[in-house]
Design a protein around this motif. Structure first.
Motif: not given
Length: 323
Positions: A75-76, A162-163, A167-170, A200-201
């Motif tokens: 998570r960015l 995914t926004p 946040f931006l989740d990579l 986050t995972s």
């Protein structure tokens, strides 16, 4: 299951379970206390955990150092005290700053963390500082600053982005050397982009030649059917030297044996020495045209039987995945 059975078991560890929990459950199912693991996973993480039963705990030393593969979500836009979702947030970037991140900048940040790099482990880790694990010192209120160390990230691939709520989740795939902290990759990627980042995972999908597809969910584990016998396990990890009956006897008595010129005598490190009946005699190393025993397995052991004391394999592992 007989308490004398030996081998490796591949577990798919569920979230919220510790590696110690997985060992404790397997001890009960296997009917032996002689169970260890090679490389821990954080409770937040899921995926492949390799356990050794009875004499096969001796093989865990050689599993710990194998390279590993993970799939993770970074998570960015937010940094935490633990570099993962279980810690407290310490910084947060504005949604506008995160939205302005260019794909090219993210790709460049990932590229900068690929290859042979120097990485500072997360302070909340199982690394010992003066005999005490770093996470215990942090929980006691101490400031822990671990030194950087060389690691190799052989693959750091962006699978998708995914926004999510500013946040931006990579979603990423990472292949790395033992001792690599995927949490630290998330932290350093976010820091390099100026927005902060945390994990986050995390799911471990491979350790050396062993893949998650071979693993059994912990709640469905039947140790006897899941067991990889010592000969098969050692061969996959180290390679194989086929013995004659006399060579097997000689090695079992601690003698050096002459090795056929057709064998790869240049192989560095130990090799699994296998008797004609498929039993693992021990681990040997080549000295010129001879093989010398490094570790012997009990001479009365069948391919999946051998009592032994389990080493503190858990202490040998790295956390996180930590590769």
């Amino acid at each position: 299951m007989s308490g004398s059975t030996s081998g490796l078991v591949l577990i798919d560890k569920p979230q919220s379970w510790t590696s110690h929990d997985a060992v404790a459950r397997t001890r009960r199912l296997a009917g032996t206390r002689k169970v260890g693991h090679a490389g821990t996973l954080d409770p937040m993480a899921t995926g492949l955990l390799i356990l050794g039963i009875n004499s096969s705990t001796r093989l865990l030393t050689f599993v710990v150092g194998l390279d590993k593969e993970y799939f993770a979500t970074i998570r960015l836009g937010s940094a935490t005290t633990t570099d993962d979702a279980e810690g407290e947030e310490v910084t947060r970037a504005s949604a506008e700053t995160v939205a302005a991140l260019a794909p090219e900048a993210v790709a460049a940040g990932i590229a900068a963390l690929t290859g042979a790099i120097s990485q500072q482990p997360s302070a909340v880790s199982a690394i010992k500082v003066d005999g005490v694990r770093a996470y215990a010192r942090v929980r006691a209120g101490e400031a822990v600053d671990l030194p950087s160390r060389p690691v190799t990230v052989s693959a750091f691939e962006l699978v998708g982005s995914t926004p999510v709520d500013g946040f931006l989740d990579l979603t990423v795939r990472v292949e790395c050397s033992s001792g690599t902290y995927v949490r630290a990759l998330a932290r350093d990627l976010g820091a390099g982009l100026g927005v902060g980042g945390h994990l986050t995972s995390l799911r471990r999908t491979r350790i050396g030649p062993f893949r998650i597809e071979e693993a059994c969910p912990l709640d469905q584990l039947d140790v006897a059917s899941a067991l990889i016998g010592p000969a098969a396990a050692a061969t996959r990890i180290l390679g194989r030297l086929d013995l004659t009956e006399q060579q097997a006897i000689d090695l079992g008595h601690g003698k050096r044996i002459d090795v056929d010129a057709g064998q790869n005598l240049s192989q560095a490190g130990p090799v699994a020495a296998i008797a004609p009946d498929g039993r693992l005699i021990g681990l040997v190393e080549f000295r010129g045209t001879q093989a010398k025993s490094l570790i012997n397995f009990p001479p009365d052991e069948t391919p999946d039987e051998a009592p032994d004391e389990a080493p503190d394999a858990a202490a040998a592992g790295a956390v996180d995945g930590d590769a």
